[in-house]
Motif scaffolding. Structure first.
Motif, short mmCIF file in Angstrom:
data_model
loop_
_atom_site.label_atom_id
_atom_site.label_comp_id
_atom_site.label_asym_id
_atom_site.label_seq_id
_atom_site.Cartn_x
_atom_site.Cartn_y
_atom_site.Cartn_z
N GLN A 1 3.02 22.00 44.22
CA GLN A 1 3.88 21.60 45.34
C GLN A 1 3.06 21.50 46.63
O GLN A 1 3.24 20.56 47.42
CB GLN A 1 5.00 22.62 45.52
N LEU A 2 2.16 22.46 46.84
CA LEU A 2 1.31 22.42 48.03
C LEU A 2 0.38 21.21 48.00
O LEU A 2 0.14 20.56 49.03
CB LEU A 2 0.50 23.71 48.13
N HIS A 3 -0.14 20.91 46.82
CA HIS A 3 -1.01 19.73 46.68
C HIS A 3 -0.24 18.45 46.97
O HIS A 3 -0.71 17.58 47.73
CB HIS A 3 -1.59 19.71 45.26
N LYS A 4 0.95 18.33 46.40
CA LYS A 4 1.76 17.13 46.60
C LYS A 4 2.12 16.94 48.08
O LYS A 4 2.21 15.81 48.58
CB LYS A 4 3.02 17.21 45.75
N ALA A 5 2.29 18.06 48.80
CA ALA A 5 2.64 17.99 50.22
C ALA A 5 1.43 17.74 51.11
O ALA A 5 1.58 17.64 52.32
CB ALA A 5 3.33 19.28 50.63
N GLY A 6 0.24 17.67 50.52
CA GLY A 6 -0.96 17.44 51.31
C GLY A 6 -1.52 18.68 51.97
O GLY A 6 -2.40 18.59 52.84
N LEU A 7 -1.07 19.85 51.52
CA LEU A 7 -1.54 21.11 52.09
C LEU A 7 -2.69 21.72 51.29
O LEU A 7 -3.24 22.74 51.69
CB LEU A 7 -0.38 22.10 52.19
N MET A 8 -3.01 21.13 50.15
CA MET A 8 -4.14 21.55 49.33
C MET A 8 -4.83 20.30 48.78
O MET A 8 -4.18 19.27 48.57
CB MET A 8 -3.69 22.43 48.15
N THR A 9 -6.10 20.41 48.50
CA THR A 9 -6.83 19.30 47.87
C THR A 9 -6.60 19.30 46.36
O THR A 9 -6.20 20.31 45.77
CB THR A 9 -8.33 19.42 48.14
N GLY A 10 -6.89 18.17 45.75
CA GLY A 10 -6.84 18.10 44.29
C GLY A 10 -7.83 19.04 43.65
O GLY A 10 -7.54 19.64 42.61
N GLY A 11 -9.01 19.18 44.27
CA GLY A 11 -9.99 20.11 43.75
C GLY A 11 -9.51 21.55 43.84
O GLY A 11 -9.76 22.35 42.94
N GLY A 12 -8.83 21.89 44.93
CA GLY A 12 -8.28 23.23 45.07
C GLY A 12 -7.22 23.51 44.03
O GLY A 12 -7.18 24.60 43.44
N ARG A 13 -6.36 22.53 43.78
CA ARG A 13 -5.35 22.69 42.74
C ARG A 13 -6.01 22.92 41.38
O ARG A 13 -5.63 23.84 40.63
CB ARG A 13 -4.45 21.46 42.67
N ALA A 14 -6.98 22.09 41.04
CA ALA A 14 -7.65 22.22 39.74
C ALA A 14 -8.34 23.57 39.61
O ALA A 14 -8.31 24.18 38.54
CB ALA A 14 -8.65 21.09 39.56
N ALA A 15 -8.96 24.05 40.69
CA ALA A 15 -9.67 25.32 40.63
C ALA A 15 -8.71 26.49 40.41
O ALA A 15 -9.05 27.45 39.72
CB ALA A 15 -10.46 25.53 41.92
N MET A 16 -7.51 26.40 40.97
CA MET A 16 -6.59 27.53 40.85
C MET A 16 -5.77 27.49 39.57
O MET A 16 -5.66 28.50 38.87
CB MET A 16 -5.65 27.57 42.06
N VAL A 17 -5.18 26.33 39.24
CA VAL A 17 -4.25 26.30 38.10
C VAL A 17 -4.56 25.20 37.08
O VAL A 17 -3.87 25.10 36.06
CB VAL A 17 -2.79 26.14 38.59
N GLY A 18 -5.58 24.37 37.34
CA GLY A 18 -5.88 23.27 36.44
C GLY A 18 -5.13 22.01 36.84
O GLY A 18 -4.35 22.00 37.80
N ARG A 19 -5.34 20.95 36.08
CA ARG A 19 -4.75 19.65 36.41
C ARG A 19 -3.49 19.35 35.62
O ARG A 19 -2.82 18.35 35.88
CB ARG A 19 -5.79 18.55 36.19
N ALA A 20 -3.15 20.16 34.64
CA ALA A 20 -1.96 19.90 33.83
C ALA A 20 -0.70 20.02 34.69
O ALA A 20 -0.66 20.77 35.66
CB ALA A 20 -1.90 20.85 32.65
#
Length: 377
Positions: A335-354
């Motif tokens: 949700q944070l990534h979709k809102a532009g508050l996190m990068t795609g790389g940050g999302r992948a590092a924390m929870v993966g891309r699934a």
């Protein structure tokens, strides 16, 4: 998303998508989340539980007068905050419990990007996130099997709310346990000498082997104290990261624990010395669950040693995932990534891309099916 029990053998989690659309209906509904802007900071939503029962929540303050606090000796006792989540007959008329109490939310807003550097430093109303448990709702009559949850190092029990409430919605009583001084923040009912009402973590990024030993030994003692304080016997324990380590070691030390789940916790003490559960093995069911994004030689070595003893120990792996996929971050970070508050790389590092519509049900199914076999509700 797949799960694999050995390298090269992959088994599709057939139930991962079952009910996924309904699970995220609330989170995806129009107006359920809004990006920071004129209307205010971003509001996060947790996925709804999928079991047949509504869930009630009660918070307890437990004090162990036989131990001092290892992180702050001025306190003089060891205090814990826990939340008891139980299936209830009805939930209407009782408010949904917040994920974070107001004081804890204020501290977490500051600490979040320090503990998890990929999280945003501003723009999120952490106090506004509601769980799907009803505060004060009376539990169903009769007794239900009990599960204890220990969060990851530096995390609070609140970041395991979604999985715990889902388990409670299927009939278990789930006790989520904070480990003060280790947890990012813990809000108590009041102040006392040696600590403020909201106690923040004593951990630092450069944690060493001695600190890790103290953390795990303290967590195991905390879990055993909860069993004593609440008069519990024949329970299950599950935990994430350091909490997974503690769950596995507590299984080894306490016969009241019938089964345990280690969600990506190492089974050595950082200096290479194995915890006794890995060194000696176990005669009670233990699930080792990890992600492909966190797997490394140290984890493989300590887990392989335990698996080498044989016995009722199983290893599973979630692919296209990363370390915090076993927590509420699995739903919150996208949700944070979709809102532009996190990068795609940050999302992948924390929870993966699934997609969380896959990962959240996959983790829930993995833990629930294990306890359904070994400690059925």
């Amino acid at each position: 998303m797949t799960a694999s029990s050995t390298p090269g053998r992959r088994i599709l989690l057939q139930s991962a998508l079952a009910g996924a659309a309904g699970l995220f209906l609330t989170a995806a509904a129009p107006g359920s989340a809004s990006a920071a802007g004129p209307s205010g900071p971003f509001l996060l939503r947790l996925p709804a539980p999928t079991g047949p029962y509504p869930v009630g929540a009660r918070t307890l303050h437990l004090v162990d007068g036989s131990r001092n606090d290892p992180w702050e000796p001025r306190i003089g006792v060891r205090e814990l905050m826990v939340t008891a989540l139980r299936p209830t007959v009805f939930g209407r008329g009782f408010p949904r419990a917040p994920q974070l109490a107001p004081g804890a939310a204020a501290e977490f807003a500051f600490l979040a990007p320090l503990i998890h550097p990929h999280l945003p430093a501003a723009g999120v109303d952490w106090a506004a996130t509601l769980t799907h448990a009803r505060a004060g709702a009376p539990p169903m009559s009769g007794r239900s099997p009990v599960l204890l949850y220990s969060p990851g190092g530096g995390d609070a029990r609140t970041m395991g709310s979604s999985l715990a409430i889902d388990l409670a919605s299927y009939g278990w009583t789930v006790i989520t346990v904070d480990h003060p001084g280790d947890a990012s923040e813990v809000e108590f009912p009041d102040e006392r000498p040696g600590r403020a009402r909201v106690r923040t973590t004593a951990l630092r990024p450069d944690i060493d082997a001695a600190t890790f030993r103290t953390m795990i030994d303290t967590r195991v003692a905390d879990l055993r104290f909860v069993l004593d304080a609440l008069g519990l016997d024949r329970v299950g324990v599950y935990g994430h990261s350091a909490g997974g380590t503690a769950a596995a070691q507590a299984l080894h030390e306490d016969r009241r624990i019938a089964a345990a789940v280690n969600l990506e916790g190492y089974l050595d003490r950082m200096d290479g010395e194995l915890f006794p559960v890995a060194r000696d093995g176990t005669d009670r069911p233990l699930l080792l669950a990890g992600s492909d994004g966190f797997r490394d030689a140290r984890l493989d070595r300590s887990w392989a040693t335990l698996l080498g003893h044989g016995g009722p120990v199983t290893r599973r792996q979630l692919d296209d995932a990363a370390h915090w996929v076993f927590t509420d971050y699995a739903a919150l970070v996208p949700q944070l990534h979709k809102a532009g508050l996190m990068t795609g790389g940050g999302r992948a590092a924390m929870v993966g891309r699934a997609d969380p519509c896959v990962t959240v049900p996959a983790v829930r199914d993995l833990v629930r099916s294990f306890f359904a076999r070994h400690l059925p509700a």
